[in-house]
Scaffold this active site. Structure first.
Site, mmCIF file in Angstrom:
data_model
loop_
_atom_site.group_PDB
_atom_site.id
_atom_site.type_symbol
_atom_site.label_atom_id
_atom_site.label_comp_id
_atom_site.label_asym_id
_atom_site.label_seq_id
_atom_site.Cartn_x
_atom_site.Cartn_y
_atom_site.Cartn_z
ATOM 1 N N PHE A 141 0.863 -1.175 0.000
ATOM 2 C CA PHE A 141 0.000 0.000 0.000
ATOM 3 C C PHE A 141 0.899 1.224 0.000
ATOM 4 O O PHE A 141 1.585 1.514 0.980
ATOM 5 C CB PHE A 141 -0.932 0.056 1.212
ATOM 6 C CG PHE A 141 -1.853 1.251 1.153
ATOM 7 C CD1 PHE A 141 -3.022 1.197 0.403
ATOM 8 C CD2 PHE A 141 -1.528 2.435 1.783
ATOM 9 C CE1 PHE A 141 -3.854 2.303 0.303
ATOM 10 C CE2 PHE A 141 -2.345 3.547 1.698
ATOM 11 C CZ PHE A 141 -3.515 3.476 0.954
ATOM 12 N N ASP A 226 9.704 2.930 1.657
ATOM 13 C CA ASP A 226 8.514 3.714 1.993
ATOM 14 C C ASP A 226 8.309 3.615 3.499
ATOM 15 O O ASP A 226 7.712 2.670 4.001
ATOM 16 C CB ASP A 226 7.299 3.172 1.241
ATOM 17 C CG ASP A 226 6.022 3.944 1.544
ATOM 18 O OD1 ASP A 226 6.001 4.695 2.538
ATOM 19 O OD2 ASP A 226 5.032 3.782 0.802
ATOM 20 N N LYS A 255 3.109 11.422 6.930
ATOM 21 C CA LYS A 255 2.316 11.190 8.131
ATOM 22 C C LYS A 255 2.899 11.898 9.352
ATOM 23 O O LYS A 255 2.664 13.066 9.563
ATOM 24 C CB LYS A 255 2.120 9.698 8.355
ATOM 25 C CG LYS A 255 1.277 9.042 7.258
ATOM 26 C CD LYS A 255 0.867 7.645 7.631
ATOM 27 C CE LYS A 255 0.134 6.946 6.479
ATOM 28 N NZ LYS A 255 -1.129 7.567 6.099
#
Length: 401
Positions: A141, A226, A255
């Site tokens: 994801f 990531d 984030k």
């Protein structure tokens, strides 16, 4: 209708149904707790998918934001501003890298990484134009843009959004042999999550990340990590790659970099990689804006103390010990994770992940389901041990039925 019911009905009527949130309407939040419009308090055990590593309403972050709000919030990159150089310098130092390319969202960071790897492949590695390939892992994801969903294996993310962007090879997560066999002279990068969050907090086999690092060096391929969800303290290290002593060629961050206050993301790499860009080839109106830089600088300062990483170690060890006791008793099939982050596979007979999340919500604990009967637990790193234990007790009660 209650205030909650009215708010949800209005949202359902006037917003696209691209999310299926739990039926709670948050009005205020502080630390690891959120309060809804009816005045009910809930323990946040999701932390905005790690965007809220430092908790809701963190005083240091809010103070940094307020101070910057009084000065200047946006110039666009058409001009310099006085927070930009320090942000790039400090973030590069935190990562042990040389250069930073700031954006806003995690998906933008991934898109930027894809463009960067391709450009590096053509200009530095010498791959023929239009032939660059990037290897990714199944069950990944990395976001929901059209390029990113082109290499997703999740039908919900892909269906009805084609045609898809070419240039990607998908191999099983954790399988070095498959990755080696997928590499060709036109492979420019491997893009991986050091821990797959959306897939259920999947930790790769020991030695996998180190093996990827060795393989990419041998084949002159960029290793892109990531760390948008796994990085910045969540796993007990600043970066999840550190658990195997691995330094990738490129970090993708987001984030928690914005502290839950503003969206901030970044690609961090060497001058040899990010130096391929020339003015006008990539950019963002809000990327690297003064307000984002001010908040991110405070996040960096907080991480430099090591306090939050240590909390993730100590509380994470406790979390996994307690969750491990639930395995094998007919309620929990498996627990995975690292640091203050766990994926819990519930016995399907007890309910779907959504149903378990709803039952926990009724007991004032908020988590998020994924893939069948799995729930994810990732509270803010500032959560107190007593609150964490209370939340785990609510889970035990739910599982007892």
């Amino acid at each position: 209708m209650s205030t909650t019911e009215n708010a949800i009905a209005s949202a359902e009527a006037h917003s696209a149904h691209n999310y299926h949130p739990l039926p709670v309407v948050v009005a205020t939040a502080d630390g690891a707790w959120m309060t809804d419009v009816e005045g009910r308090r809930y323990l946040d055990m999701l932390a905005g998918y790690s965007a809220l590593n430092f908790g809701h309403g963190n005083r240091r972050l809010l103070d940094a934001a307020r101070a910057q709000l009084e000065r200047v919030t946006l110039t666009s990159r058409a001009f310099h501003h006085d927070r930009f150089a320090e942000f790039c310098t400090r973030l590069a130092e935190l990562c042990g890298m040389e250069m930073v390319l700031p954006m806003n969202t995690g998906a933008e960071a991934v898109e930027t990484a894809v463009k960067t790897a391709r450009k590096w492949g053509y200009r530095v590695k010498g791959v023929p134009d239009g032939m660059a390939k990037i290897i990714v892992a199944a069950d990944n994801f990395h976001g929901r843009t059209t390029t990113v969903i082109s290499f997703s294996t999740d039908p919900e993310a892909r269906a009805d959004f084609g045609p898809y962007t070419p240039g990607f090879e998908i191999v099983p997560y954790g399988d070095l042999t498959a990755m080696r066999e997928a590499m060709t002279e036109n492979t420019v990068a491997v893009l991986l999550e050091p821990i797959q969050g959306e897939a259920g907090v999947l930790v790769p086999p020991p030695g996998y990340l180190a093996g990827v690092r060795e393989l990419t060096r041998e084949r002159d391929v960029l290793f892109i990590a990531d760390e948008i969800q796994s990085g910045l303290g969540r796993t007990g290290k600043t970066f999840a790659c550190e658990h195997e002593g691995v330094v990738p060629d490129m970090y993708l961050l987001g984030k928690a970099l914005g502290g839950g206050v503003v969206p901030v993301s970044a690609v961090v790499s060497s001058a040899a990689v990010l130096g391929v860009y020339r003015p006008g080839e990539h950019g963002s109106t809000f990327g690297g804006n003064p307000l984002a830089c001010a908040v991110a600088l405070e996040v960096i300062a907080m991480l430099e103390t090591g306090e939050y990483q240590q909390r993730a170690v100590e509380l994470g060890d406790h979390l996994h010990r307690e969750l491990g006791l639930l395995v094998g008793g007919g309620a929990v099939r498996a627990v995975r994770g690292r640091g203050l982050w766990a994926g819990v596979d519930i016995e399907p007979a007890l309910g779907t992940g959504r149903e378990i999340s709803e039952r926990l919500m009724e007991r004032r604990v908020l988590v998020k389901d994924t893939h069948g009967s799995t729930i994810r637990i990732a509270p803010p790193l500032v959560i107190g041990k007593e609150d964490l234990d209370w939340g785990l007790e609510q889970l035990r009660e739910v599982l007892r039925g």
